[in-house]
Design a protein around this motif. Sequence first.
Motif, PDB file in Angstrom:
ATOM      1  N   LYS A 297      -4.616  14.078 -11.210  1.00  0.00           N
ATOM      2  CA  LYS A 297      -5.121  14.852 -10.083  1.00  0.00           C
ATOM      3  C   LYS A 297      -6.384  14.250  -9.470  1.00  0.00           C
ATOM      4  O   LYS A 297      -6.748  14.585  -8.346  1.00  0.00           O
ATOM      5  CB  LYS A 297      -5.414  16.288 -10.526  1.00  0.00           C
ATOM      6  N   LYS A 298      -7.068  13.364 -10.194  1.00  0.00           N
ATOM      7  CA  LYS A 298      -8.341  12.843  -9.722  1.00  0.00           C
ATOM      8  C   LYS A 298      -8.220  11.497  -9.016  1.00  0.00           C
ATOM      9  O   LYS A 298      -9.150  11.052  -8.361  1.00  0.00           O
ATOM     10  CB  LYS A 298      -9.321  12.723 -10.893  1.00  0.00           C
ATOM     11  N   GLN A 299      -7.084  10.828  -9.183  1.00  0.00           N
ATOM     12  CA  GLN A 299      -6.898   9.523  -8.562  1.00  0.00           C
ATOM     13  C   GLN A 299      -6.771   9.667  -7.047  1.00  0.00           C
ATOM     14  O   GLN A 299      -5.981  10.465  -6.554  1.00  0.00           O
ATOM     15  CB  GLN A 299      -5.647   8.845  -9.117  1.00  0.00           C
TER      16      GLN A 299
ATOM     17  N   GLY B 263       0.789  -1.229   0.000  1.00  0.00           N
ATOM     18  CA  GLY B 263       0.000   0.000   0.000  1.00  0.00           C
ATOM     19  C   GLY B 263       0.814   1.268   0.000  1.00  0.00           C
ATOM     20  O   GLY B 263       0.352   2.305   0.481  1.00  0.00           O
ATOM     21  N   PHE B 264       2.035   1.222  -0.559  1.00  0.00           N
ATOM     22  CA  PHE B 264       2.849   2.431  -0.670  1.00  0.00           C
ATOM     23  C   PHE B 264       2.861   2.918  -2.110  1.00  0.00           C
ATOM     24  O   PHE B 264       2.588   2.161  -3.042  1.00  0.00           O
ATOM     25  CB  PHE B 264       4.278   2.177  -0.189  1.00  0.00           C
ATOM     26  N   GLY B 265       3.203   4.186  -2.288  1.00  0.00           N
ATOM     27  CA  GLY B 265       3.239   4.779  -3.617  1.00  0.00           C
ATOM     28  C   GLY B 265       2.054   5.687  -3.862  1.00  0.00           C
ATOM     29  O   GLY B 265       0.996   5.536  -3.237  1.00  0.00           O
ATOM     30  N   TYR B 266       2.241   6.649  -4.749  1.00  0.00           N
ATOM     31  CA  TYR B 266       1.198   7.611  -5.089  1.00  0.00           C
ATOM     32  C   TYR B 266       0.910   7.537  -6.584  1.00  0.00           C
ATOM     33  O   TYR B 266       1.734   7.043  -7.363  1.00  0.00           O
ATOM     34  CB  TYR B 266       1.636   9.027  -4.718  1.00  0.00           C
ATOM     35  N   PRO B 267      -0.251   8.046  -7.008  1.00  0.00           N
ATOM     36  CA  PRO B 267      -0.544   8.094  -8.444  1.00  0.00           C
ATOM     37  C   PRO B 267       0.447   9.014  -9.155  1.00  0.00           C
ATOM     38  O   PRO B 267       1.164   9.796  -8.523  1.00  0.00           O
ATOM     39  CB  PRO B 267      -1.971   8.683  -8.506  1.00  0.00           C
ATOM     40  N   ASP B 268       0.457   8.934 -10.487  1.00  0.00           N
ATOM     41  CA  ASP B 268       1.269   9.845 -11.275  1.00  0.00           C
ATOM     42  C   ASP B 268       0.876  11.285 -10.952  1.00  0.00           C
ATOM     43  O   ASP B 268      -0.298  11.594 -10.763  1.00  0.00           O
ATOM     44  CB  ASP B 268       1.070   9.561 -12.768  1.00  0.00           C
ATOM     45  N   SER B 269       1.868  12.168 -10.890  1.00  0.00           N
ATOM     46  CA  SER B 269       1.603  13.552 -10.492  1.00  0.00           C
ATOM     47  C   SER B 269       0.608  14.255 -11.410  1.00  0.00           C
ATOM     48  O   SER B 269      -0.048  15.218 -11.014  1.00  0.00           O
ATOM     49  CB  SER B 269       2.913  14.341 -10.448  1.00  0.00           C
TER      50      SER B 269
ATOM     51  N   ILE C  61      -9.583  11.375  -1.037  1.00  0.00           N
ATOM     52  CA  ILE C  61      -8.614  12.467  -1.070  1.00  0.00           C
ATOM     53  C   ILE C  61      -7.653  12.235  -2.231  1.00  0.00           C
ATOM     54  O   ILE C  61      -7.147  11.131  -2.417  1.00  0.00           O
ATOM     55  CB  ILE C  61      -7.842  12.548   0.260  1.00  0.00           C
ATOM     56  N   THR C  62      -7.399  13.280  -3.015  1.00  0.00           N
ATOM     57  CA  THR C  62      -6.541  13.151  -4.183  1.00  0.00           C
ATOM     58  C   THR C  62      -5.143  13.711  -3.904  1.00  0.00           C
ATOM     59  O   THR C  62      -4.884  14.302  -2.857  1.00  0.00           O
ATOM     60  CB  THR C  62      -7.148  13.899  -5.385  1.00  0.00           C
ATOM     61  N   LEU C  63      -4.258  13.524  -4.873  1.00  0.00           N
ATOM     62  CA  LEU C  63      -2.874  13.971  -4.726  1.00  0.00           C
ATOM     63  C   LEU C  63      -2.787  15.485  -4.562  1.00  0.00           C
ATOM     64  O   LEU C  63      -1.821  16.000  -3.988  1.00  0.00           O
ATOM     65  CB  LEU C  63      -2.056  13.530  -5.945  1.00  0.00           C
ATOM     66  N   LYS C  64      -3.806  16.187  -5.012  1.00  0.00           N
ATOM     67  CA  LYS C  64      -3.820  17.645  -4.896  1.00  0.00           C
ATOM     68  C   LYS C  64      -3.735  18.080  -3.431  1.00  0.00           C
ATOM     69  O   LYS C  64      -3.155  19.121  -3.107  1.00  0.00           O
ATOM     70  CB  LYS C  64      -5.095  18.197  -5.536  1.00  0.00           C
ATOM     71  N   SER C  65      -4.293  17.254  -2.538  1.00  0.00           N
ATOM     72  CA  SER C  65      -4.284  17.603  -1.114  1.00  0.00           C
ATOM     73  C   SER C  65      -2.886  17.553  -0.518  1.00  0.00           C
ATOM     74  O   SER C  65      -2.636  18.123   0.548  1.00  0.00           O
ATOM     75  CB  SER C  65      -5.205  16.657  -0.337  1.00  0.00           C
ATOM     76  N   MET C  66      -1.953  16.860  -1.184  1.00  0.00           N
ATOM     77  CA  MET C  66      -0.589  16.753  -0.676  1.00  0.00           C
ATOM     78  C   MET C  66       0.243  17.985  -1.002  1.00  0.00           C
ATOM     79  O   MET C  66       1.341  18.161  -0.470  1.00  0.00           O
ATOM     80  CB  MET C  66       0.093  15.515  -1.266  1.00  0.00           C
TER      81      MET C  66
END
Length: 363
Positions: free
Chosen positions: A319-321, A310-316, A329-334
């Motif tokens: 934005k919707k993943q 369960g590690f790793g983030y979607p491609d930058s 919560i999407t990557l935008k929140s990071m």
Amino acid sequence: MGKSKALEVPQVTSHNESCGPCLILFLLIKMINKSRGKILGVLALFLVMVWYSIYREDRYTQLFYFPVQENNKTTCPLGEVEKKAAQLIGNYTRDHPLFLQLKDYFWVKTPSLYELPYGTKGSEDVLLRLLSITHYSLPESIQSLKCRRCAVVGNGHRLRNSSMGDTINTYDVVIRLNNAPVHGYEQDVGSKTTMRLFYPESAHFDPRTENNPDTLLVLVPFKPMDFQWMEAILNDKKRVRKGFWKQPPLIWDANPEQVRVLNPYYMEVTAAKLLNLPMKKPRKVKQKPTTGLLAITLALHFCDLVHIAGFGYPDSANKKQTIHYYEQITLKSMAASEHNVSHEAVAIKRMLELGLVRNLTYF
């Protein structure tokens, strides 16, 4: 004579209900006699397609997944983690305790070089009160293990529909993060929790609902207010409300005997050795390690085998993943956080390349 029997069509009568199947059998035999070569060819093609499908699936598994080997319990790689960790972490040692203990602030008063989150400088008084009601030891069930097989379970979206729950439950030690739920997600994330690392803003208001009765609740202190919150909660004092980026629980029903305070040494190692953050003036550096990378660092200092899931983030660009398996919560929140997920991804991939950790879900 055998051929004439094969071509004989059963008589249709009201007493012969098997006439239909017999007729179908007759037609099939007749078709096979006429086009046996074509049928064998189709059958051969079908078998080749099945073989290729299985091969392709196996190849995909080899490339993107790192399954747990069943013989890990009998062939424990003792010493392997220490040897490989030394290649990645300068001055690697297992001499530092995992959790803070009262004697270091009451009898010995061990001086600390840094303030939180990399040390305890300036927080000794509140720590003295907090550590007098919490504990610091590992359970005997973990200490006595000849081989500590650990799984660090991240909160990533890749756990959703992964069916990894049963596999995760087989590990001796399962480390979870923050308020990530277990109830309702057991098939994908398992149900066993040996340790849960959290800070006040990420604490679940009712820790008993998402943890086992013997789960160690490990406070990760980022700032002095975190100690004050915990001490007020456990001593039932007036709650601390200011100094948090998000209001932590005002009621937190936990057994003090299950509470531990993580040694900030491991935050320092994560920041300085894995992310190369400067330690001379740490307060001026806004970037801080995530709880997930910290949990992996901790596991590397007391486990004999470390697997992650369960590690790793979607491609930058995506934005919707969603980034978590349990919330939208999407990557935008990071973007506004103090975490550099790209640098952390490089650190984890380096661990994978060294064979220091193995991945149960593709990174």
